[in-house]
Design an enzyme around this catalytic site. Structure first.
Site, short mmCIF file in Angstrom:
data_model
loop_
_atom_site.label_atom_id
_atom_site.label_comp_id
_atom_site.label_asym_id
_atom_site.label_seq_id
_atom_site.Cartn_x
_atom_site.Cartn_y
_atom_site.Cartn_z
N LYS A 96 0.84 -1.20 0.00
CA LYS A 96 0.00 0.00 0.00
C LYS A 96 0.87 1.24 0.00
CE LYS A 96 -1.54 2.68 3.05
NZ LYS A 96 -1.47 3.96 2.31
N GLU A 116 10.29 1.20 10.26
CA GLU A 116 11.38 2.14 9.95
C GLU A 116 10.79 3.53 10.08
OE1 GLU A 116 14.37 1.34 9.61
OE2 GLU A 116 14.41 -0.73 8.89
N CYS A 164 14.58 10.30 5.71
CA CYS A 164 14.61 9.91 7.13
C CYS A 164 16.02 10.06 7.70
CB CYS A 164 14.12 8.48 7.28
SG CYS A 164 14.95 7.30 6.22
N GLU A 174 11.99 16.76 13.91
CA GLU A 174 12.42 16.32 12.59
C GLU A 174 11.73 17.24 11.57
OE1 GLU A 174 10.60 12.71 11.05
OE2 GLU A 174 12.45 12.22 10.01
P1 NAD Z 1 3.08 8.59 7.57
O1 NAD Z 1 3.34 7.82 8.82
O2 NAD Z 1 2.13 9.71 7.62
O3 NAD Z 1 2.53 7.63 6.42
C1 NAD Z 1 3.23 6.50 5.97
C2 NAD Z 1 2.25 5.47 5.45
O4 NAD Z 1 1.41 5.02 6.51
C3 NAD Z 1 1.32 5.96 4.37
O5 NAD Z 1 1.18 4.94 3.39
C4 NAD Z 1 0.00 6.17 5.12
O6 NAD Z 1 -1.15 6.05 4.29
C5 NAD Z 1 0.05 5.05 6.13
N1 NAD Z 1 -0.76 5.24 7.33
C6 NAD Z 1 -1.16 6.42 7.89
N2 NAD Z 1 -1.86 6.19 9.03
C7 NAD Z 1 -1.87 4.84 9.19
C8 NAD Z 1 -2.41 3.98 10.20
N3 NAD Z 1 -3.06 4.45 11.27
N4 NAD Z 1 -2.23 2.65 10.05
C9 NAD Z 1 -1.56 2.14 9.01
N5 NAD Z 1 -1.03 2.90 8.03
C10 NAD Z 1 -1.19 4.23 8.12
O7 NAD Z 1 4.53 9.01 7.08
P2 NAD Z 1 4.92 9.98 5.87
O8 NAD Z 1 4.54 11.35 6.28
O9 NAD Z 1 4.40 9.41 4.61
O10 NAD Z 1 6.51 9.84 5.84
C11 NAD Z 1 7.36 10.70 6.52
C12 NAD Z 1 7.99 10.01 7.71
O11 NAD Z 1 8.57 8.77 7.31
C13 NAD Z 1 9.11 10.79 8.35
O12 NAD Z 1 8.98 10.78 9.76
C14 NAD Z 1 10.37 10.01 7.97
O13 NAD Z 1 11.45 10.18 8.82
C15 NAD Z 1 9.85 8.63 7.91
N6 NAD Z 1 10.70 7.79 7.05
C16 NAD Z 1 11.47 6.83 7.65
C17 NAD Z 1 12.30 6.04 6.89
C18 NAD Z 1 13.14 4.98 7.53
O14 NAD Z 1 13.62 4.10 6.83
N7 NAD Z 1 13.34 4.99 8.82
C19 NAD Z 1 12.35 6.22 5.51
C20 NAD Z 1 11.55 7.21 4.93
C21 NAD Z 1 10.72 7.98 5.72
#
Ligand code: NAD
Length: 476
Positions: A171, A244, A278, A375
């Protein structure tokens, strides 16, 4: 196949549309570029059911056959690399070099993960008795990805899940679903039906995944806040999870560095992908002896970098990916201004089309200011001064996060001693962001749980199964 139209989900090897759609927005122009199917609960259940049906036969195939098919996914991406790069820029915003990095990485990951396998460990082997631990796949796994590296992170999940013998439901983020949908489309007729499903929709689809009793594991990349929710709902049926999450990575710069050369490295360490990364260097701790010179060199280099529409030639950095993140950055900048921080560069968002935030460098703000503790996930970088090594290590570790860090010094052995004290899953010395499919990556503290990449990452898509064989059957 038209890469720039007809976006459908992939379920049971077929294209699937939905009654409802939502728009994918190009962040550089703020225009809708595609109508994206929005999965409802019935479609979601279909995807899970198709993965469940496909699993037994996929699991039964030898590793080498699964490896060959995953490697082939790399070929499919390579054959369509130009279209993928263009589409990635349109939906995510990143400029050409960033798109090449992501698509090139996606190809490499498919091919390299396809070389991995988990061997049976034999703990004991005698004439009468064998104790061996094998690795068995989990079943149906769910991959949930964010909007900063949409295709690469989907591949980071799909490739090991499939090689290990699982079926997967992917997804993508509702902000960047297009490349993942096209990836799913390409796999039709190549992978057995139902082994890889791609469904698009809102956050609720992710929630359904975390609650589903038929999904045995969630591999999630995204924010720490969402990671916590996923961990809570996965507890319902003790799903495996790999999380992650976010980071607030420190970079420590020692006084013995070559200032000009290091400034350029640090610029990209901090601002690659418009700092929507990230593992971006998010706090730059610079020794006071070189602080002014390095700050000047950074600003000078930053002035040579062009921010704009990633599709335009000459653009180095694209916009912020979505309006929500854009608003968060405006708020962060407003807070810095309110607290009278000094900007060495940037700080002003111009009115106009596109979610553009200029490269912003903040001069030694207080350690407890939001621009340091949060962040940013955008191009707003605090430079911080230090003089004492113990003090800078303490400050670097003074965060709930522990994703990655970097140390920059002409004295690699000295830098290594600093690295040993940093609480983070990866510490780079004199280089940064050099990922590999064969190197473990994962967060400490609230930056995550579990590992991606390497055999450790592959193992997270399996259960350990120990079989103890005694060749002497009980006899009276
Ligand atoms: P987000 O958590 O808002 O969304 C990520 C995904 O989760 C999306 O597909 C979203 O639809 C889904 N989602 C949202 N609510 C959910 C729920 N309650 N249950 C299940 N799925 C749900 O994150 P974002 O804003 O898309 O990404 C940015 C963040 O990701 C930053 O904090 C960044 O540091 C982190 N990130 C981490 C890594 C890593 O490898 N550690 C890599 C890239 C990004």
């Amino acid at each position: 196949m038209d890469f720039f139209a007809d976006y459908t989900m992939t379920i049971d090897g077929e294209g699937v549309t939905a009654e409802n759609t939502f728009n994918a927005i190009n962040p550089a122009t703020e225009t809708a570029i595609a109508a994206v199917p929005s999965a409802d609960k019935a479609i979601f259940e279909d995807a899970v059911a198709s993965a469940k049906r496909a699993y037994p036969a996929w699991r039964a195939r030898p590793w080498r056959e699964r490896q060959a098919l995953v490697s082939k996914l790399g070929d499919l991406i390579e054959e369509n690399a130009e279209d993928f790069m263009r589409l990635l820029t349109m939906e995510q915003g990143k400029a050409r070099a960033g798109a090449e990095w992501e698509i090139g990485g996606s190809i490499a990951w498919c091919r390299e993960i396809a070389k991995q396998a988990l061997e049976t460990e034999v703990a004991e082997e005698s004439e009468n008795r064998t104790v061996e631990t094998t690795r068995t796949p989990l079943g149906v796994v769910g991959g949930i990805t964010p909007w900063n590296f949409p295709l690469l992170l989907a591949v980071w999940k799909a490739a090991p899940a499939l090689v290990a013998g699982n079926a997967i439901v992917l997804k993508p983020s509702p902000f960047t679903p297009l490349c993942t949908l096209k990836f799913g489309e390409l796999t039709r007729g190549v992978l057995p039906k139902g082994v890889l499903n791609v469904i698009s929709g809102g956050n609720e689809v992710g929630e359904w995944m975390t609650h589903s009793p038929d999904i045995r594991k969630i591999s999630f990349t995204g924010s720490t806040a969402t990671g916590r929710k996923i961990m809570a709902s996965a507890s319902g049926n003790l799903k495996r999870i790999t999380l992650e999450l976010g980071g607030n990575d420190p970079a420590i710069v020692m006084p013995d560095v070559d200032v000009e050369a290091t400034a350029k490295e640090l610029f990209w360490a901090a601002f690659q992908n418009s700092a929507q990364f990230c593992v971006a260097a998010k706090r730059l701790y610079i020794h006071e002896a070189i602080y002014d010179d390095l700050a000047k060199a950074l600003v000078e280099y930053a002035r040579t970098v062009k921010v704009g529409d990633g599709l335009q030639q000459g653009t180095d950095l694209g916009p912020i990916q979505n309006a929500m993140q854009f608003e968060k950055l405006k708020d962060l900048l407003a807070d810095s201004k309110k607290n009278n921080h000094r900007f060495l560069l940037g700080g002003e968002i111009e009115e106009g089309t596109g979610y553009f935030v200029p490269v912003t460098i903040v001069d030694n703000p207080p350690e407890d200011s939001r621009v340091v503790t949060e962040e940013a996930f955008g191009p707003v970088l605090p430079l911080l001064k230090f003089s004492d090594l113990d003090d800078v290590v303490r400050r670097a570790n003074d965060t709930e996060y522990g994703l990655a860090a970097s140390v920059w010094s002409a004295d690699a052995d000295g830098a290594r001693k600093i690295a040993d004290q940093i609480e983070a899953g990866t510490v780079w010395i004199n280089e940064i962001h050099t990922f590999s499919p064969h190197v473990a990556f994962g967060g400490h503290k609230q930056s995550g749980i579990g590992i991606e990449n390497s055999l450790h990452g592959l193992a997270e898509y399996t259960n350990a199964k120990t079989i103890v064989t005694n060749r002497t059957a009980p006899a009276s």
